[in-house]
Design an enzyme around this catalytic site. Structure first.
Site, PDB file in Angstrom:
ATOM      1  N   SER A 145      10.531   2.883  -4.382  1.00 15.93           N
ATOM      2  CA  SER A 145      10.746   4.181  -3.743  1.00 15.93           C
ATOM      3  C   SER A 145      11.865   4.943  -4.432  1.00 15.93           C
ATOM      4  CB  SER A 145      11.135   3.937  -2.276  1.00 15.93           C
ATOM      5  OG  SER A 145      11.758   5.074  -1.700  1.00 15.93           O
ATOM      6  N   TYR A 158      15.675   1.302   5.210  1.00 17.87           N
ATOM      7  CA  TYR A 158      14.616   1.481   4.199  1.00 17.87           C
ATOM      8  C   TYR A 158      15.214   1.459   2.795  1.00 17.87           C
ATOM      9  CZ  TYR A 158      10.517   3.776   2.055  1.00 17.87           C
ATOM     10  OH  TYR A 158       9.417   4.094   1.278  1.00 17.87           O
TER      11      TYR A 158
HETATM   12  P1  NAP Z   1       1.694   4.278   5.450  1.00 23.73           P
HETATM   13  O1  NAP Z   1       0.796   5.461   5.405  1.00 23.73           O
HETATM   14  O2  NAP Z   1       2.605   4.090   6.612  1.00 23.73           O
HETATM   15  O3  NAP Z   1       0.809   2.925   5.245  1.00 23.73           O
HETATM   16  C1  NAP Z   1       1.482   1.700   5.242  1.00 23.73           C
HETATM   17  C2  NAP Z   1       0.432   0.638   5.457  1.00 23.73           C
HETATM   18  O4  NAP Z   1       1.065  -0.649   5.573  1.00 23.73           O
HETATM   19  C3  NAP Z   1      -0.339   0.869   6.765  1.00 23.73           C
HETATM   20  O5  NAP Z   1      -1.696   0.524   6.608  1.00 23.73           O
HETATM   21  C4  NAP Z   1       0.373  -0.096   7.689  1.00 23.73           C
HETATM   22  O6  NAP Z   1      -0.380  -0.479   8.810  1.00 23.73           O
HETATM   23  C5  NAP Z   1       0.588  -1.265   6.765  1.00 23.73           C
HETATM   24  N1  NAP Z   1       1.558  -2.217   7.333  1.00 23.73           N
HETATM   25  C6  NAP Z   1       2.744  -1.933   7.933  1.00 23.73           C
HETATM   26  N2  NAP Z   1       3.333  -3.062   8.352  1.00 23.73           N
HETATM   27  C7  NAP Z   1       2.502  -4.094   8.014  1.00 23.73           C
HETATM   28  C8  NAP Z   1       2.544  -5.512   8.182  1.00 23.73           C
HETATM   29  N3  NAP Z   1       3.584  -6.110   8.791  1.00 23.73           N
HETATM   30  N4  NAP Z   1       1.517  -6.253   7.715  1.00 23.73           N
HETATM   31  C9  NAP Z   1       0.452  -5.658   7.129  1.00 23.73           C
HETATM   32  N5  NAP Z   1       0.339  -4.314   6.926  1.00 23.73           N
HETATM   33  C10 NAP Z   1       1.368  -3.553   7.367  1.00 23.73           C
HETATM   34  O7  NAP Z   1       2.606   4.281   4.168  1.00 23.73           O
HETATM   35  P2  NAP Z   1       2.374   4.924   2.724  1.00 23.73           P
HETATM   36  O8  NAP Z   1       3.009   6.263   2.667  1.00 23.73           O
HETATM   37  O9  NAP Z   1       0.936   4.749   2.313  1.00 23.73           O
HETATM   38  O10 NAP Z   1       3.297   3.934   1.883  1.00 23.73           O
HETATM   39  C11 NAP Z   1       2.798   2.726   1.346  1.00 23.73           C
HETATM   40  C12 NAP Z   1       3.951   2.097   0.594  1.00 23.73           C
HETATM   41  O11 NAP Z   1       4.508   3.061  -0.306  1.00 23.73           O
HETATM   42  C13 NAP Z   1       5.097   1.665   1.512  1.00 23.73           C
HETATM   43  O12 NAP Z   1       5.687   0.493   0.992  1.00 23.73           O
HETATM   44  C14 NAP Z   1       6.092   2.831   1.388  1.00 23.73           C
HETATM   45  O13 NAP Z   1       7.414   2.407   1.652  1.00 23.73           O
HETATM   46  C15 NAP Z   1       5.909   3.197  -0.043  1.00 23.73           C
HETATM   47  N6  NAP Z   1       6.308   4.550  -0.426  1.00 23.73           N
HETATM   48  C16 NAP Z   1       5.789   5.628   0.215  1.00 23.73           C
HETATM   49  C17 NAP Z   1       6.165   6.911  -0.243  1.00 23.73           C
HETATM   50  C18 NAP Z   1       5.649   8.165   0.393  1.00 23.73           C
HETATM   51  O14 NAP Z   1       6.213   9.239   0.090  1.00 23.73           O
HETATM   52  N7  NAP Z   1       4.618   8.109   1.212  1.00 23.73           N
HETATM   53  C19 NAP Z   1       7.017   7.051  -1.328  1.00 23.73           C
HETATM   54  C20 NAP Z   1       7.550   5.888  -1.916  1.00 23.73           C
HETATM   55  C21 NAP Z   1       7.170   4.655  -1.466  1.00 23.73           C
HETATM   56  P3  NAP Z   1      -0.070   0.284  10.199  1.00 23.73           P
HETATM   57  O15 NAP Z   1      -0.931   1.494  10.173  1.00 23.73           O
HETATM   58  O16 NAP Z   1      -0.412  -0.691  11.267  1.00 23.73           O
HETATM   59  O17 NAP Z   1       1.408   0.631  10.203  1.00 23.73           O
HETATM   60  C1  GCO Z   2      12.143   9.636   3.586  1.00 30.79           C
HETATM   61  C2  GCO Z   2      10.789   9.383   2.964  1.00 30.79           C
HETATM   62  C3  GCO Z   2      10.950   8.640   1.669  1.00 30.79           C
HETATM   63  C4  GCO Z   2       9.605   8.340   1.088  1.00 30.79           C
HETATM   64  C5  GCO Z   2       9.698   7.598  -0.187  1.00 30.79           C
HETATM   65  C6  GCO Z   2      10.424   8.352  -1.252  1.00 30.79           C
HETATM   66  O1  GCO Z   2      12.240   9.631   4.814  1.00 30.79           O
HETATM   67  O2  GCO Z   2      13.079   9.877   2.802  1.00 30.79           O
HETATM   68  O3  GCO Z   2       9.964   8.661   3.859  1.00 30.79           O
HETATM   69  O4  GCO Z   2      11.679   7.480   1.864  1.00 30.79           O
HETATM   70  O5  GCO Z   2       8.849   7.552   1.964  1.00 30.79           O
HETATM   71  O6  GCO Z   2      10.197   6.319  -0.026  1.00 30.79           O
HETATM   72  O7  GCO Z   2      10.243   7.666  -2.472  1.00 30.79           O
END
Ligand code: NAP
Ligand code: GCO
Length: 264
Positions: A145, A158
C-alpha cells in the site's frame, strides 16, 4: 517459445478475491493462463465470486476460509493441492482497514487489522512455501500500500500492518530465494474499490469528497487508479519475466510516491 508472461500450467491462489483488487488480479492471471483458486470469508461471498468469474468467462474455484485461522489455511492448501494442484503463485490480497484516530482506536481493532493484513500473509505464505520448495520454485505477491511508505491520520493499524508486510516481503525473499521462490510486493495507490468508497462519496451539494479531491491533487496522473491498472504489474510479478526480481515492492500509484504535490 512460451511468452515470458505466460502462466500456462500454473495454479494461482488469490486470497479475498470475490471482488475488488483480488478479483481483478485473479482475472488477469487467468487470462495469462493460470488456473485460479480463491478464498473468501463466507459462502455467500465465495458464490458471488464464482458467479462473477463465470460471467467473465473464466473458471475459478472458490473456498471458504478465514486467512487469519492457521488451521483453516492449512486445510485450504491441502484441499487445493488435492483438488487442483500445488500452488505455484500466491497473491496475499485479503485485507481490511479501520479508519479511526489512534487514540480512539481500541486495541482489539488495532489487533484485528494487524491480524488480517500482516499475520495472515505470514500464515498463508508459510502454508504454501513447503510445496513450492518441493516443486522447484514459486511466486508470492503481497499486496502492500501507499501506507507501506507513508502515514496519514486515522490509519495507524493499517499503516503498521502494511509497513510490516513490506518487510515480511523482503524477509521471505531473503530466506527462500535460494529455492527459486520470488516474493515481491505490489503497492497500489488509491484505487476505486469498495474499501475506498467512503473516501469518494459525493457530498450533499454534489461536489466531490474532499479526500477525493486531495488524492487527485497528490497524484501526477490526476486520477484514482482502477483495479485494471494493477493487472499488468500483477502478471509481471507472477510470471517468468520477473524471475530475477525478488524483495521488490512495485508501486502502481500513478506517481503519488514520486510527487511533492502541486504548489498551492
Ligand atoms: P476490499 O474491497 O475490502 O476487498 C477485500 C477482500 O478481502 C474482501 O473480499 C474481503 O471479504 C476479504 N477479506 C477480508 N478479511 C478476510 C479474511 N479474514 N479472510 C478472507 N478474506 C478476507 O479491498 P480492496 O480495495 O479490493 O483491497 C484488496 C487489498 O488491496 C487489501 O489488502 C488492501 O489493503 C489493498 N489495497 C487497497 C487499495 C485501495 O485503494 N483499494 C490500495 C492499496 C492496497 P469481506 O467482503 O468479507 O470483507
Ligand atoms: C486510506 C485508504 C488507503 C488505501 C491504500 C492506499 O484510508 O488511506 O484506504 O489506505 O486503501 O492502502 O495505498
Amino acid at each position: 517459445m512460451p511468452s515470458l508472461f505466460s502462466l500456462e500450467n500454473k495454479t494461482a491462489l488469490v486470497t479475498g478475491a470475490s471482488y475488488g483488487i483480488g478479483f481483478a488480479i485473479a482475472t488477469a492471471l487467468a487470462n495469462a493462463g493460470a488456473s485460479i483458486v480463491f478464498n473468501d470469508i463466507n459462502q455467500d461471498l465465495v458464490e458471488k465470486g464464482e458467479k462473477a468469474y463465470k460471467e467473465a468467462g473464466l473458471t475459478a474455484k472458490g473456498y471458504v476460509c478465514d486467512v487469519t485461522d492457521e488451521a483453516a489455511v492449512a486445510d485450504l492448501v491441502k484441499k487445493i493441492e488435492e483438488e487442483v494442484g500445488v500452488i505455484d503463485i500466491l497473491v496475499n490480497n485479503a485485507g481490511i482497514i479501520r479508519r479511526t484516530p489512534m487514540t480512539e482506536m481500541s486495541a482489539a481493532d488495532f489487533r484485528k487489522v494487524i491480524d488480517v493484513d500482516l499475520n495472515a500473509p505470514f500464515i498463508v505464505a508459510k502454508a504454501v512455501i513447503p510445496s513450492m520448495i518441493k516443486k522447484g520454485g514459486g511466486k508470492i505477491i503481497n499486496i502492500c500500500s501507499m501506507m507501506s511508505e507513508l502515514g496519514r491520520e486515522t490509519v495507524s493499524a493499517y499503516a503498521a500492518a502494511k509497513g510490516g508486510l513490506k518487510m515480511l516481503t523482503k524477509n521471505i525473499a531473503s530466506e527462500y530465494g535460494q529455492y527459486n521462490i520470488q516474493c515481491n510486493g505490489l503497492g497500489p495507490g488509491y484505487i476505486e474499490t469498495p474499501q475506498t468508497a467512503p473516501l469518494r462519496v459525493r457530498q450533499e451539494n454534489g461536489s466531490r469528497h474532499p479526500f477525493d479531491q486531495f488524492i487527485v491533487s497528490k497524484t501526477p496522473a490526476e486520477r484514482w487508479g482502477t483495479t485494471a491498472d494493477l493487472q499488468g504489474p500483477a502478471v509481471f510479478l507472477a510470471s517468468p519475466a520477473s524471475d530475477f526480481v525478488n524483495g521488490h515492492i512495485l508501486y502502481v500509484d500513478g506517481g503519488i510516491l514520486a510527487y511533492i504535490g502541486k504548489q498551492p
